[in-house]
Scaffold this motif. Structure first.
Motif, PDB file in Angstrom:
ATOM      1  N   ARG A  42       0.828  -1.201   0.000  1.00 49.17           N
ATOM      2  CA  ARG A  42       0.000   0.000   0.000  1.00 49.17           C
ATOM      3  C   ARG A  42       0.870   1.262   0.000  1.00 49.17           C
ATOM      4  O   ARG A  42       0.534   2.266  -0.632  1.00 49.17           O
ATOM      5  CB  ARG A  42      -0.947  -0.008   1.189  1.00 49.17           C
ATOM      6  CG  ARG A  42      -1.964  -1.131   1.175  1.00 49.17           C
ATOM      7  CD  ARG A  42      -2.980  -0.966   0.041  1.00 49.17           C
ATOM      8  NE  ARG A  42      -3.993   0.019   0.399  1.00 49.17           N
ATOM      9  CZ  ARG A  42      -4.222   1.150  -0.254  1.00 49.17           C
ATOM     10  NH1 ARG A  42      -3.519   1.461  -1.315  1.00 49.17           N
ATOM     11  NH2 ARG A  42      -5.156   1.976   0.138  1.00 49.17           N
ATOM     12  N   LEU A  43       1.987   1.222   0.727  1.00 53.48           N
ATOM     13  CA  LEU A  43       2.892   2.371   0.752  1.00 53.48           C
ATOM     14  C   LEU A  43       3.423   2.678  -0.649  1.00 53.48           C
ATOM     15  O   LEU A  43       3.519   3.840  -1.054  1.00 53.48           O
ATOM     16  CB  LEU A  43       4.061   2.111   1.705  1.00 53.48           C
ATOM     17  CG  LEU A  43       3.758   2.200   3.195  1.00 53.48           C
ATOM     18  CD1 LEU A  43       4.925   1.657   4.009  1.00 53.48           C
ATOM     19  CD2 LEU A  43       3.458   3.629   3.599  1.00 53.48           C
ATOM     20  N   ALA A  44       3.777   1.641  -1.373  1.00 45.37           N
ATOM     21  CA  ALA A  44       4.290   1.833  -2.724  1.00 45.37           C
ATOM     22  C   ALA A  44       3.220   2.414  -3.653  1.00 45.37           C
ATOM     23  O   ALA A  44       3.543   3.041  -4.668  1.00 45.37           O
ATOM     24  CB  ALA A  44       4.798   0.504  -3.284  1.00 45.37           C
ATOM     25  N   GLU A  45       1.951   2.232  -3.275  1.00 45.62           N
ATOM     26  CA  GLU A  45       0.828   2.749  -4.056  1.00 45.62           C
ATOM     27  C   GLU A  45       0.393   4.149  -3.616  1.00 45.62           C
ATOM     28  O   GLU A  45      -0.560   4.704  -4.154  1.00 45.62           O
ATOM     29  CB  GLU A  45      -0.359   1.791  -3.944  1.00 45.62           C
ATOM     30  CG  GLU A  45      -0.094   0.403  -4.522  1.00 45.62           C
ATOM     31  CD  GLU A  45      -1.153  -0.625  -4.117  1.00 45.62           C
ATOM     32  OE1 GLU A  45      -1.095  -1.758  -4.632  1.00 45.62           O
ATOM     33  OE2 GLU A  45      -2.016  -0.295  -3.274  1.00 45.62           O
ATOM     34  N   GLY A  46       1.063   4.705  -2.606  1.00 42.24           N
ATOM     35  CA  GLY A  46       0.734   6.051  -2.155  1.00 42.24           C
ATOM     36  C   GLY A  46      -0.195   6.114  -0.955  1.00 42.24           C
ATOM     37  O   GLY A  46      -0.728   7.183  -0.637  1.00 42.24           O
ATOM     38  N   TRP A  47      -0.348   5.008  -0.236  1.00 39.11           N
ATOM     39  CA  TRP A  47      -1.275   4.932   0.897  1.00 39.11           C
ATOM     40  C   TRP A  47      -0.977   5.971   1.985  1.00 39.11           C
ATOM     41  O   TRP A  47      -1.888   6.484   2.638  1.00 39.11           O
ATOM     42  CB  TRP A  47      -1.222   3.518   1.478  1.00 39.11           C
ATOM     43  CG  TRP A  47      -2.027   3.300   2.718  1.00 39.11           C
ATOM     44  CD1 TRP A  47      -3.376   3.106   2.804  1.00 39.11           C
ATOM     45  CD2 TRP A  47      -1.529   3.205   4.056  1.00 39.11           C
ATOM     46  NE1 TRP A  47      -3.755   2.895   4.118  1.00 39.11           N
ATOM     47  CE2 TRP A  47      -2.634   2.965   4.903  1.00 39.11           C
ATOM     48  CE3 TRP A  47      -0.255   3.313   4.627  1.00 39.11           C
ATOM     49  CZ2 TRP A  47      -2.502   2.818   6.291  1.00 39.11           C
ATOM     50  CZ3 TRP A  47      -0.124   3.164   6.005  1.00 39.11           C
ATOM     51  CH2 TRP A  47      -1.238   2.923   6.812  1.00 39.11           C
ATOM     52  N   ALA A  48       0.293   6.281   2.195  1.00 39.77           N
ATOM     53  CA  ALA A  48       0.665   7.203   3.276  1.00 39.77           C
ATOM     54  C   ALA A  48       0.745   8.657   2.828  1.00 39.77           C
ATOM     55  O   ALA A  48       1.121   9.513   3.633  1.00 39.77           O
ATOM     56  CB  ALA A  48       2.001   6.786   3.891  1.00 39.77           C
ATOM     57  N   MET A  49       0.367   8.967   1.599  1.00 41.31           N
ATOM     58  CA  MET A  49       0.367  10.360   1.147  1.00 41.31           C
ATOM     59  C   MET A  49      -0.967  11.012   1.515  1.00 41.31           C
ATOM     60  O   MET A  49      -1.809  11.313   0.666  1.00 41.31           O
ATOM     61  CB  MET A  49       0.635  10.433  -0.352  1.00 41.31           C
ATOM     62  CG  MET A  49       2.118  10.426  -0.698  1.00 41.31           C
ATOM     63  SD  MET A  49       3.056  11.757   0.111  1.00 41.31           S
ATOM     64  CE  MET A  49       2.310  13.195  -0.633  1.00 41.31           C
ATOM     65  N   VAL A  50      -1.158  11.219   2.803  1.00 40.23           N
ATOM     66  CA  VAL A  50      -2.397  11.822   3.286  1.00 40.23           C
ATOM     67  C   VAL A  50      -2.378  13.322   3.009  1.00 40.23           C
ATOM     68  O   VAL A  50      -1.335  13.912   2.709  1.00 40.23           O
ATOM     69  CB  VAL A  50      -2.592  11.555   4.792  1.00 40.23           C
ATOM     70  CG1 VAL A  50      -2.621  10.054   5.071  1.00 40.23           C
ATOM     71  CG2 VAL A  50      -1.495  12.222   5.620  1.00 40.23           C
ATOM     72  N   GLY A  51      -3.545  13.940   3.131  1.00 40.26           N
ATOM     73  CA  GLY A  51      -3.663  15.355   2.840  1.00 40.26           C
ATOM     74  C   GLY A  51      -3.048  16.256   3.897  1.00 40.26           C
ATOM     75  O   GLY A  51      -2.611  15.799   4.960  1.00 40.26           O
ATOM     76  N   ASP A  52      -3.035  17.551   3.620  1.00 43.68           N
ATOM     77  CA  ASP A  52      -2.452  18.536   4.537  1.00 43.68           C
ATOM     78  C   ASP A  52      -3.487  19.566   4.969  1.00 43.68           C
ATOM     79  O   ASP A  52      -3.173  20.739   5.173  1.00 43.68           O
ATOM     80  CB  ASP A  52      -1.257  19.227   3.898  1.00 43.68           C
ATOM     81  CG  ASP A  52      -1.619  19.963   2.607  1.00 43.68           C
ATOM     82  OD1 ASP A  52      -2.759  19.811   2.120  1.00 43.68           O
ATOM     83  OD2 ASP A  52      -0.746  20.693   2.101  1.00 43.68           O
ATOM     84  N   GLU A  53      -4.733  19.110   5.139  1.00 46.43           N
ATOM     85  CA  GLU A  53      -5.813  20.032   5.492  1.00 46.43           C
ATOM     86  C   GLU A  53      -5.527  20.795   6.782  1.00 46.43           C
ATOM     87  O   GLU A  53      -5.782  22.006   6.877  1.00 46.43           O
ATOM     88  CB  GLU A  53      -7.139  19.270   5.628  1.00 46.43           C
ATOM     89  CG  GLU A  53      -7.691  18.718   4.319  1.00 46.43           C
ATOM     90  CD  GLU A  53      -7.130  17.363   3.945  1.00 46.43           C
ATOM     91  OE1 GLU A  53      -7.524  16.826   2.896  1.00 46.43           O
ATOM     92  OE2 GLU A  53      -6.298  16.831   4.713  1.00 46.43           O
TER      93      GLU A  53
END
Length: 322
Positions: free
Chosen positions: A273-284
């Motif tokens: 999932r990390l390699a798929e961008g799972w940890a790229m959460v927003g910066d709201e």
């Protein structure tokens, strides 16, 4: 001022959040702790401690009387699932306005079997009629202090910590996830270049505390301590620790084939999932509170690893099993 109830905050990360709330509160909000046991130490610090049995619906409803916002910090697993579902029902009956389930991870719970209970709670939250949000922080930066021999600081002593490692972990368990900071090894997801958000535990606590001031919560409130790839983290570590790390790449097709390895299912699922961008959460929350300056990976690693004498890196694959 609003009345805020923290649930599951007697130990671990929840307690870190509660202690940070106390430090920054200055009588701004009334702090309530729902706990299975008496907490005289916290009661003495001004926390309204309300003992509850999560399986006792009427008791739980009564404990939530006058509460505006509920923050769940209940841990994972089937018992936590039942407790959070009961908590949502009690919030509805007690007239609670806002609820945040125990999320604090990536952009979703899909593809990670251990997070099936989080997914069920999230679905129940969305249909509850309560105002809600998902607090997303990416990976816990604090894991990068696992194994540090640094001494506890004055801040840690005030919080009752007995070692620098305990202070830096701030309620999370010791965890060699992908990187082993003491051994100097990294077991990359893919080629290790996928960007991800990392936020330390105290930074998460402060972001959530500031979010209490928001007039309305959107469905998702992401926060970013820093954005780095594992390769970039290793580069920082090599510079701070003064040694060359041993690294290993793992093609995603191989990770997929090994996803059911005993003891490594969660580890491999999360790496995929990390390699798929799972940890790229927003910066709201960063945008909502631009005055906040969370600690960066460089600052955190330098704080807990600079000046530490370490042996040459040696590969220890078994330390990554979870």
């Amino acid at each position: 001022m609003v009345t805020v109830a923290l649930v599951g905050a007697s130990t671990g990360f929840g307690r870190t959040m509660l202690m940070n709330f106390l430090h920054h509160n200055d009588n701004k909000h009334k702090l309530v702790l729902l706990s299975r046991s008496e907490q005289p130490e916290l009661l003495a610090q001004g926390v309204d401690v309300r003992p509850v049995d999560y399986s006792n619906h009427s008791q739980l409803v009564k404990a939530l009387d006058d509460v505006h916002t509920v923050l769940s910090l209940i841990g994972g697993g089937p018992p936590a699932l039942a407790a959070q579902l009961e908590l949502i029902k009690a919030c509805q009956e007690a007239g609670v306005k806002r609820f945040a389930p125990s999320e604090y991870a990536g952009v979703s719970n899909e593809g990670i079997d251990l997070y099936a209970s989080k997914k069920e709670v999230w679905e129940a939250t969305k249909t509850s009629g309560l105002e809600y949000t998902r607090f997303s922080c990416g990976l816990f930066m604090s894991a990068l202090a696992t194994g540090t021999p640094k001494p506890v600081t004055e801040l840690g002593k005030r919080e009752g910590m007995k070692s620098g490692e305990e202070e830096a972990l701030a309620g999370m368990r010791r965890w060699n996830f992908v990187v082993n900071m003491k051994a100097g090894t990294a077991d990359y997801p893919g080629d290790g270049t996928a960007p991800m958000v990392l936020t330390d535990m105290r930074g998460i606590s402060l972001f959530v505390f500031r979010a209490l001031d928001m007039e309305k919560w959107p469905e998702t409130l992401g926060m970013r301590g820093d954005v780095k790839s594992f390769r970039e983290i290793v580069e920082i570590c090599e510079k701070v620790q003064g040694r060359k790390w041993l690294t290993k790449t793992n093609p995603l097709e191989e990770l997929s084939a090994r996803v059911d390895d005993p003891g490594k299912k969660f580890y491999n699922q999360v790496r995929l999932r990390l390699a798929e961008g799972w940890a790229m959460v927003g910066d709201e929350l960063n945008k909502e509170f631009p005055d906040m300056k969370p600690i960066t990976c460089e600052e955190f690693i330098d704080k807990w690893w600079s000046g530490v004498k370490l042996d040459e890196a040696s590969w220890e694959e078994d330390v990554y099993a979870t």
